[in-house]
Enzyme design. Structure first.
Site, short mmCIF file in Angstrom:
data_model
loop_
_atom_site.label_atom_id
_atom_site.label_comp_id
_atom_site.label_asym_id
_atom_site.label_seq_id
_atom_site.Cartn_x
_atom_site.Cartn_y
_atom_site.Cartn_z
N SER A 102 1.03 -1.19 0.18
CA SER A 102 -0.02 0.02 -0.01
C SER A 102 0.76 1.59 0.18
O SER A 102 1.29 1.23 -1.35
CB SER A 102 -0.90 -0.26 1.15
OG SER A 102 -2.02 0.43 1.10
N ASP A 129 -8.70 -6.94 -4.74
CA ASP A 129 -7.82 -5.61 -4.02
C ASP A 129 -8.68 -4.31 -4.87
O ASP A 129 -8.23 -4.46 -6.11
CB ASP A 129 -6.34 -5.30 -3.79
CG ASP A 129 -5.90 -4.05 -3.70
OD1 ASP A 129 -7.13 -3.03 -2.92
OD2 ASP A 129 -4.25 -3.90 -3.96
N HIS A 176 -7.55 -5.37 -0.50
CA HIS A 176 -6.14 -5.23 0.04
C HIS A 176 -5.85 -5.74 1.09
O HIS A 176 -4.50 -5.55 1.19
CB HIS A 176 -6.74 -3.53 0.03
CG HIS A 176 -5.70 -2.16 0.52
ND1 HIS A 176 -5.16 -2.25 -0.70
CD2 HIS A 176 -5.01 -1.86 1.26
CE1 HIS A 176 -3.86 -1.85 -0.79
NE2 HIS A 176 -3.53 -1.51 0.79
#
Lengths: 396, 396
Positions: free
Chosen positions: B164, B333, B366
């Site tokens: 991320s 995701d 995610h």
């Protein structure tokens, strides 16, 4: 020529229309709601377009989504700059052809556009209901609409159509009042609200409830919780679009397009997508009531047709339905994705219903059902026409 | 045996660790930030696990996501009930094997877990920076980390890894300080923040800014904007999960599972998914600073590696990079979807880089990069091992 006149140069709009109001006032006409409370008097705002034929067989009921209203087509005056929300679909010669059909567009119970809702004056107290307004369900909305349709002298609707929460009402009608429905077009919808959709609703509600101006729903005589409602609307707008639509529409473009990555380094709207969301939030608070937002989102969260109590011991969700269905989904809709439409088509087929299904290629996300789309128009037109022929009417 | 002791019965954790702090204080050690401001003194919180080898060739830098911190592995005391955020990945014999490698986990600039950020005391005023804290970028975070790594005597990092926002830092490192990076594993990330991701960030920021307690960022001596921060966190949590994960985890189950669709008809958390979001929001405000949330989300919005000024006239985004890459994405995701990882792999290949790409099947959205996953562990282990062999080291 003024931009505000001559809305109808080629006869493709219903022109100037008026919102009407139907109030069913006295017991036993009170609505017995799912939550156990009886509500009355109840007013529903609605509009009609086109003419009801002699045998009252050409009525089509249009049902709106979360933030819609009764004003689905036409203009409210010669100087009205903006048509109703489904102008692309409803009008002479359009998908829902007002030269042929009598169209009724009904606002929902708990709405804030002329129908009885939390912002309405409670006749018992002389003050707005606020949080004393009872909780309502999609089934309750449909009960009120049934009263309206009956009042208009219509025993059977040729077709019901609506997208999103409008589609939930369509589905609910078909199992709750099956004898009154010939055909139905649920679009971009679901037969039970998903955890993801509930989650987005809940965060939006929390944004409103967190606004000190919300004041436990009692704000009608003071400052409104516009800040919270605006954030709620922004959340909604993200879910109505799609990743690819946002990339095309905004990308990473800045408000000032000259300043390519010369950021202003502050917390103001710097990217175009931020500015778009702020604009949507600001526009929304001018026309919508925060409490209505709370009540109606809750109604969608409660929506699970498979648990409809009217089914009694029937195991199959559509076992009571008799309508002919056309189910429509859109490829980029991630709020009510295609798999949820397929679930409902499967359930309809299990009950032996006549159903066709179409997934329409569209990049713009959940909102696709509201936008002009030739394929959608053609499908709707053909489907209603065939339903009309089915009941023995000739389509000229 | 107490549940709070013996964290390491099978030797699979780094055990009790301590957060350390590195401050680089005086000019010319001030950080010249992208926004033009010089910031100093700067403190970075960090932890290390394992031992640096004699030639300092076994250092791996771990970079955290939006709400992470320096505490990536182990426990802060014998009675600490909870390990660091990447305990599943970091430890003896694990994917990132602390028996072999010297692991540095660095907090980010503008963080709120011991590093210089908006909640830090501004030495010039003796009060918390608040909104007088300068705006920072991912590149600024990396500049500070470079100072830390240099301070630790390390000239070249065997590997950089993070998911991320941690992945953004990994990518930034590789083009900003290419000579210092042997290999890199960006996971669940993007090389430029999308309109959708900016949109979610902006709505979350608006939730904070709308909270009257936020008080233009000046709240450190009074009530904190916990209500707004909590709503912001709830929005985030929706984007970290996935539709299918939410269906499995919560479905339409009610808080009181006995009451199947016997709704309580109020605005409290009634569905389990609502309760989960409330819980995440409440937990978050205990440990996180609202201003840090604002600054760091802004930094991710600004992130567009293709526009990195250090590229000069170079047209290709990875033309300066030399590292060997392993890019990892996760099927479910939707915040940083696989197509964005593929975009970056394509760009790396255009610059002739050695890159492998893996999309891992995962249902949990995610957050998948944070969860135990055998395939992920195996990939990471193999990739770092081969990078270590590449630079002439034997892996026993």
């Amino acid at each position: 020529m003024s931009e505000y006149t001559d809305h109808d140069p080629d006869g493709s709009t219903v022109g100037v229309v008026e919102t009407k109001y139907y109030t069913f006032a006295e017991p036993p006409d009170e609505l017995l709601l799912d939550c156990g409370v009886s509500l009355g008097p109840v007013t529903l705002a609605y509009e009609t377009y086109g003419c009801l034929n002699a045998d009252k067989s050409n009525a089509v009921l249009v049902l709106h989504a979360l933030t819609g209203d009764a004003h689905a087509a036409g203009y409210h005056s010669d100087r009205d700059p903006k048509p109703g929300w489904w102008e692309s679909m409803i009008g002479p010669g359009k998908g829902l052809d007002t030269d042929r059909y009598f169209v009724i567009s009904s606002n929902v119970l708990a709405g804030c556009m002329g129908s009885t809702g939390p912002g309405f004056i409670n006749p018992e107290t002389g003050r707005p209901y606020g949080l004393s307004f009872p909780f309502i369900t999609i089934s309750d909305m449909v009960k009120a609409q049934k009263a309206l349709v009956t009042h208009l002298g219509i025993k059977r609707l040729l077709c019901l159509m609506g997208g999103s929460m409008g589609g939930m009402q369509v589905l609910q009608w078909c199992v709750q009042y099956p004898d009154m429905v010939v055909s139905a077009i649920p679009m971009a919808t679901t037969m039970r609200h998903s955890a993801l959709a509930i989650a987005f609703n809940e965060v939006a509600r929390q944004a409103i409830i967190s606004d000190p101006n919300w004041n436990k729903g009692d704000y009608y005589s003071g400052e409104k919780p516009n800040v919270g409602l605006s954030v709620a609307r922004m959340i909604g707008h993200i879910t109505y679009l799609s990743d690819s639509a946002m990339r095309k529409k905004f990308g990473r473009r800045l408000q000032n397009e000259q300043d390519k990555n010369d950021f202003s380094y502050d917390f103001n709207a710097e990217f175009q997508v931020e500015s778009y969301l702020h604009h949507q939030g600001a526009k929304f608070v001018e026309r919508f009531d925060a409490n209505t937002f709370l009540y109606i989102t809750r109604a969608t969260d409660y929506f699970d047709l498979t648990q409809f109590k009217g089914l009694g011991m029937a195991l199959k969700v559509f076992s009571l339905a008799t309508a002919k269905f056309m189910v429509i989904s859109f490829t980029s809709d991630w709020l009510y994705p295609t798999y949820q439409s397929k679930e409902m088509v499967k359930a309809m087929k299990k009950s032996g219903l006549d159903v066709c299904f179409c997934e329409i290629e569209a990049e713009c996300g959940h909102d696709a059902f509201l936008l002009p789309n030739e394929r959608l128009t053609r499908l709707v037109k053909g489907f209603i026409e065939s339903a009309f022929i089915d009941i023995g009417q000739r389509v000229s």
